[in-house]
Motif scaffolding. Structure first.
Motif, short mmCIF file in Angstrom:
data_model
loop_
_atom_site.label_atom_id
_atom_site.label_comp_id
_atom_site.label_asym_id
_atom_site.label_seq_id
_atom_site.Cartn_x
_atom_site.Cartn_y
_atom_site.Cartn_z
N ASN A 101 -39.11 -0.28 11.63
CA ASN A 101 -38.97 -1.51 10.83
C ASN A 101 -37.52 -1.87 10.57
OD1 ASN A 101 -41.78 -1.59 10.64
ND2 ASN A 101 -41.81 -0.52 8.68
N ASP A 104 -33.30 -3.32 13.65
CA ASP A 104 -32.33 -4.41 13.79
C ASP A 104 -31.01 -4.11 13.08
OD1 ASP A 104 -33.44 -4.57 11.25
OD2 ASP A 104 -33.52 -6.76 11.23
N GLN A 105 -30.95 -3.00 12.33
CA GLN A 105 -29.70 -2.63 11.67
C GLN A 105 -28.66 -2.18 12.70
OE1 GLN A 105 -30.49 0.38 8.68
NE2 GLN A 105 -31.25 -1.14 7.22
N ASP A 106 -27.41 -2.61 12.51
CA ASP A 106 -26.35 -2.11 13.39
C ASP A 106 -26.08 -0.65 13.04
OD1 ASP A 106 -24.37 -1.88 11.27
OD2 ASP A 106 -24.07 -4.04 11.43
N TRP A 110 -27.20 1.38 9.68
CA TRP A 110 -28.19 2.44 9.80
C TRP A 110 -27.65 3.76 9.26
CZ3 TRP A 110 -32.71 4.15 9.48
CH2 TRP A 110 -33.00 5.46 9.84
N VAL A 145 -33.37 -0.59 23.08
CA VAL A 145 -33.98 -0.42 21.76
C VAL A 145 -34.82 0.85 21.72
CG1 VAL A 145 -36.08 -1.81 22.11
CG2 VAL A 145 -35.06 -1.65 19.84
#
Length: 192
Positions: A101, A104-106, A110, A145
């Motif tokens: 979830n 999408d954090q860089d 993260w 990803v």
């Protein structure tokens, strides 16, 4: 990260591949705690995904009715900080879904998210059981990803193992207590 020699006496990590029974073992440990269980589900609802809904229903049917359910797909750390843990056993299922979830954090964001979770878990006064998937035993994903997910989850589980009181691996229909059977890597190794 935290000092790997410093464990949280109430933290348990249950890891294993898909369909291994890791959630069932975590639920068994929660029942054995003889405390009120707060079950934190990290999945997001998708009304169009029938197969996912069936998986969730299977988990729900297996759990005792008196467990409190919290659906927390993103704000896991904040939720853990707010819960009264002293008389409860918190079961988080699962870290892989929670991490997905947040994909999408860089990298910097993260790392901060991971650090905050680890610090919170290290300081929490109650019982916490975390379910985490083992994703790195297969081929290297062909897409970025997928590699990010696998690498972040592997590193997170390793950091958690360094601070947990007990770490279990569930695979092939067996539960292995890695804390009793294994030897921890030194803290310098866990930084890679």
């Amino acid at each position: 990260m935290l000092n790997s020699g410093s464990t949280s006496s109430n933290l348990i990590v249950v890891t294993g591949p898909s369909r291994s029974g890791k959630s069932e073992w975590a639920e068994t440990l929660a029942i054995q705690s003889q405390k009120q269980v707060i079950y934190i589900a990290t999945s997001q609802h998708d009304p169009t995904d029938e197969e996912w809904k069936m998986r969730i229903q299977k988990h729900q049917k297996r759990r005792p009715k008196n467990w409190k359910l919290l659906e927390i797909p993103i704000e896991l750390t904040a939720t853990l900080q707010k819960i009264s843990c002293q008389n409860n056993c918190i079961l988080v299922d699962s870290l892989g879904t929670w991490l997905a979830n947040l994909l999408d954090q860089d990298e910097t964001t993260w790392e901060n998210t991971q650090k905050q979770l680890l610090q919170t878990l290290h300081e929490i006064p109650g019982n916490v059981i975390l379910v985490a998937e083992e994703t790195g035993w297969g081929i290297v994903p062909a897409y970025p990803v997928g590699r990010t997910f696998r690498d972040r989850l592997g590193a997170l589980v390793r950091h958690l193992g360094a601070i947990a009181n007990r770490v279990y691996l569930v695979t092939g229909g067996y539960v292995l207590n890695l804390t009793e059977l294994g030897s921890p890597l030194n803290s310098e190794s866990s930084k890679t």
